[in-house]
Design a protein around this motif. Sequence first.
Motif, PDB file in Angstrom:
ATOM      1  N   LEU A  74       0.814  -1.219   0.000  1.00  0.00           N
ATOM      2  CA  LEU A  74       0.000   0.000   0.000  1.00  0.00           C
ATOM      3  C   LEU A  74       0.851   1.273   0.000  1.00  0.00           C
ATOM      4  O   LEU A  74       0.326   2.371   0.187  1.00  0.00           O
ATOM      5  N   GLY A  75       2.149   1.113  -0.185  1.00  0.00           N
ATOM      6  CA  GLY A  75       3.011   2.287  -0.331  1.00  0.00           C
ATOM      7  C   GLY A  75       3.681   2.767   0.924  1.00  0.00           C
ATOM      8  O   GLY A  75       4.353   3.809   0.919  1.00  0.00           O
ATOM      9  N   CYS A 300     -10.291   3.820   7.682  1.00  0.00           N
ATOM     10  CA  CYS A 300      -9.242   2.886   8.116  1.00  0.00           C
ATOM     11  C   CYS A 300      -9.801   1.474   8.232  1.00  0.00           C
ATOM     12  O   CYS A 300      -9.166   0.502   7.802  1.00  0.00           O
ATOM     13  N   LEU A 301     -11.002   1.360   8.796  1.00  0.00           N
ATOM     14  CA  LEU A 301     -11.646   0.049   8.910  1.00  0.00           C
ATOM     15  C   LEU A 301     -11.935  -0.537   7.537  1.00  0.00           C
ATOM     16  O   LEU A 301     -11.719  -1.735   7.298  1.00  0.00           O
ATOM     17  N   THR A 302     -12.410   0.290   6.637  1.00  0.00           N
ATOM     18  CA  THR A 302     -12.708  -0.184   5.287  1.00  0.00           C
ATOM     19  C   THR A 302     -11.438  -0.665   4.592  1.00  0.00           C
ATOM     20  O   THR A 302     -11.440  -1.711   3.922  1.00  0.00           O
ATOM     21  N   MET A 303     -10.360   0.070   4.752  1.00  0.00           N
ATOM     22  CA  MET A 303      -9.089  -0.343   4.151  1.00  0.00           C
ATOM     23  C   MET A 303      -8.631  -1.680   4.725  1.00  0.00           C
ATOM     24  O   MET A 303      -8.137  -2.550   3.999  1.00  0.00           O
ATOM     25  N   GLY A 304      -8.827  -1.861   6.031  1.00  0.00           N
ATOM     26  CA  GLY A 304      -8.496  -3.135   6.646  1.00  0.00           C
ATOM     27  C   GLY A 304      -9.355  -4.256   6.103  1.00  0.00           C
ATOM     28  O   GLY A 304      -8.862  -5.356   5.809  1.00  0.00           O
ATOM     29  N   ALA A 305     -10.639  -3.988   5.957  1.00  0.00           N
ATOM     30  CA  ALA A 305     -11.569  -5.012   5.472  1.00  0.00           C
ATOM     31  C   ALA A 305     -11.254  -5.423   4.033  1.00  0.00           C
ATOM     32  O   ALA A 305     -11.331  -6.602   3.678  1.00  0.00           O
ATOM     33  N   VAL A 306     -10.897  -4.461   3.191  1.00  0.00           N
ATOM     34  CA  VAL A 306     -10.553  -4.764   1.796  1.00  0.00           C
ATOM     35  C   VAL A 306      -9.297  -5.628   1.732  1.00  0.00           C
ATOM     36  O   VAL A 306      -9.232  -6.614   0.983  1.00  0.00           O
ATOM     37  N   ALA A 307      -8.285  -5.271   2.519  1.00  0.00           N
ATOM     38  CA  ALA A 307      -7.044  -6.036   2.518  1.00  0.00           C
ATOM     39  C   ALA A 307      -7.267  -7.454   3.041  1.00  0.00           C
ATOM     40  O   ALA A 307      -6.725  -8.422   2.498  1.00  0.00           O
ATOM     41  N   ALA A 308      -8.076  -7.579   4.085  1.00  0.00           N
ATOM     42  CA  ALA A 308      -8.371  -8.902   4.645  1.00  0.00           C
ATOM     43  C   ALA A 308      -9.143  -9.752   3.647  1.00  0.00           C
ATOM     44  O   ALA A 308      -8.881 -10.952   3.493  1.00  0.00           O
ATOM     45  N   ALA A 309     -10.107  -9.147   2.954  1.00  0.00           N
ATOM     46  CA  ALA A 309     -10.904  -9.888   1.974  1.00  0.00           C
ATOM     47  C   ALA A 309     -10.026 -10.416   0.843  1.00  0.00           C
ATOM     48  O   ALA A 309     -10.235 -11.527   0.343  1.00  0.00           O
ATOM     49  N   GLU A 310      -9.041  -9.637   0.437  1.00  0.00           N
ATOM     50  CA  GLU A 310      -8.157 -10.090  -0.631  1.00  0.00           C
ATOM     51  C   GLU A 310      -7.357 -11.308  -0.192  1.00  0.00           C
ATOM     52  O   GLU A 310      -7.248 -12.298  -0.931  1.00  0.00           O
ATOM     53  N   VAL A 311      -6.821 -11.285   1.026  1.00  0.00           N
ATOM     54  CA  VAL A 311      -5.911 -12.360   1.423  1.00  0.00           C
ATOM     55  C   VAL A 311      -6.637 -13.668   1.710  1.00  0.00           C
ATOM     56  O   VAL A 311      -6.064 -14.741   1.548  1.00  0.00           O
ATOM     57  N   ILE A 312      -7.906 -13.603   2.102  1.00  0.00           N
ATOM     58  CA  ILE A 312      -8.628 -14.849   2.375  1.00  0.00           C
ATOM     59  C   ILE A 312      -9.197 -15.477   1.100  1.00  0.00           C
ATOM     60  O   ILE A 312      -9.770 -16.560   1.149  1.00  0.00           O
ATOM     61  N   SER A 313      -9.004 -14.811  -0.029  1.00  0.00           N
ATOM     62  CA  SER A 313      -9.512 -15.344  -1.304  1.00  0.00           C
ATOM     63  C   SER A 313      -8.511 -16.258  -1.998  1.00  0.00           C
ATOM     64  O   SER A 313      -8.787 -16.770  -3.074  1.00  0.00           O
ATOM     65  N   HIS A 314      -7.330 -16.479  -1.359  1.00  0.00           N
ATOM     66  CA  HIS A 314      -6.314 -17.354  -1.938  1.00  0.00           C
ATOM     67  C   HIS A 314      -5.477 -17.951  -0.811  1.00  0.00           C
ATOM     68  O   HIS A 314      -5.577 -17.530   0.343  1.00  0.00           O
ATOM     69  N   LEU A 326      -7.439  -2.001  -5.554  1.00  0.00           N
ATOM     70  CA  LEU A 326      -8.677  -2.416  -4.901  1.00  0.00           C
ATOM     71  C   LEU A 326      -9.237  -1.313  -4.014  1.00  0.00           C
ATOM     72  O   LEU A 326     -10.448  -1.057  -3.991  1.00  0.00           O
ATOM     73  N   LEU A 327      -8.350  -0.633  -3.289  1.00  0.00           N
ATOM     74  CA  LEU A 327      -8.813   0.443  -2.400  1.00  0.00           C
ATOM     75  C   LEU A 327      -9.276   1.656  -3.180  1.00  0.00           C
ATOM     76  O   LEU A 327     -10.241   2.329  -2.785  1.00  0.00           O
ATOM     77  N   ALA A 328      -8.602   1.921  -4.297  1.00  0.00           N
ATOM     78  CA  ALA A 328      -9.042   3.043  -5.135  1.00  0.00           C
ATOM     79  C   ALA A 328     -10.446   2.781  -5.662  1.00  0.00           C
ATOM     80  O   ALA A 328     -11.287   3.698  -5.740  1.00  0.00           O
ATOM     81  N   GLN A 329     -10.718   1.545  -6.041  1.00  0.00           N
ATOM     82  CA  GLN A 329     -12.071   1.192  -6.531  1.00  0.00           C
ATOM     83  C   GLN A 329     -13.091   1.304  -5.407  1.00  0.00           C
ATOM     84  O   GLN A 329     -14.234   1.693  -5.641  1.00  0.00           O
ATOM     85  N   ARG A 330     -12.674   0.960  -4.194  1.00  0.00           N
ATOM     86  CA  ARG A 330     -13.606   0.929  -3.058  1.00  0.00           C
ATOM     87  C   ARG A 330     -13.862   2.313  -2.469  1.00  0.00           C
ATOM     88  O   ARG A 330     -14.978   2.678  -2.126  1.00  0.00           O
ATOM     89  N   LEU A 331     -12.793   3.092  -2.325  1.00  0.00           N
ATOM     90  CA  LEU A 331     -12.906   4.395  -1.644  1.00  0.00           C
ATOM     91  C   LEU A 331     -12.915   5.584  -2.605  1.00  0.00           C
ATOM     92  O   LEU A 331     -13.261   6.682  -2.194  1.00  0.00           O
ATOM     93  N   GLY A 332     -12.535   5.342  -3.834  1.00  0.00           N
ATOM     94  CA  GLY A 332     -12.524   6.427  -4.799  1.00  0.00           C
ATOM     95  C   GLY A 332     -11.304   7.313  -4.685  1.00  0.00           C
ATOM     96  O   GLY A 332     -10.432   7.103  -3.889  1.00  0.00           O
TER      97      GLY A 332
END
Length: 332
Positions: A74-75, A300-314, A326-332
């Motif tokens: 995330l930079g 911050c919670l949303t960013m955490g949720a997006v990152a967690a969702a990505e890692v549990i998908s593989h 993914l976060l840019a799509q979610r938060l704009g």
Amino acid sequence: MTSEARYDIVAIGNAIVDVIAQADDAFLEEEQLVKGSMTLIDADRAKQLYRDMGAAREISGGSAANTLAGASTLGRQCALIAQVADDQLGEVFTHDIRATGIDFDVPTISDDPPTARCLILVTPDAQRTMNTFLGASQFLAPASVDADLIASGAILYLEGYLWDAEEPKAAMALAIDIAQENNRKVAFTLSDGFCVERHRDDFIGLIQGGKIDILFANEDEIKSLCETEDFDAAVAQTAKQVETLVVTRSEKGAIAVHKGKSCAVDAEPVEKVVDTTGAGDLFAAGFLSGYIEDRSPEDCLTMGAVAAAEVISHYGARPEADLQKLLAQRLG
């Protein structure tokens, strides 16, 4: 006081290589393993379980290291303090962590004990049962804590998993003192229910002693910490003692209480949950990245949720998709 932070996050944690294999409930029962738990094992048990488990893949892990891997994606500028041995898995871990852009310069120790490994059995319901041989990680000495490095990090991040052995415990206590002397934030994750059971008094001492600014927990951990089945009561009790409390609740989402004000987000949708290994680690990565950017607790919670969702998908506890996209799509 160090006014400018060179690093966004400096973490102290276990340097572990994850060995991940699929297993069914019958195998867990045969091996007398509790599904979804994390158990510390010795070298002999590690050899036996590795021999008997199915075909596996090796992926560098470690809770705090996973968090830094997500944050780096995330930079964020990150550095890790952890101990590996001078062996093959030590080389694997060192290569992998540096390849993600994380600074890691702690000298290796001899190959006995060997680099830590976590044997992870993933059942068809995506639950992960972890069996951890801590190996060299237990010998992270206070001398490995570089005071200038700690002072140069905006946030010091610590994992409860490392609290068992005396040397790393002393190293983390020293790092907390250095961070506080330099007006840096200290974040701590309770890591697992077994950690809370074993070290409840120590963890409460850190919290009540004002040593922790940001506390991460899941629902079971926060209830265990407060020795109550009343989730709301546990949150209320703990939130009074830290600046920011973050509690993940799996499919029920997550909450944060920041300076007395609470907020919540839903879990992000996932087409198929493949492996829950690292969900909490990546949630912390997303949340802390938002925190560093001075975003709202909700973001911050949303960013955490997006990152967690990505890692549990593989499989594996490190992100594979572009989290920034993914976060840019979610938060704009």
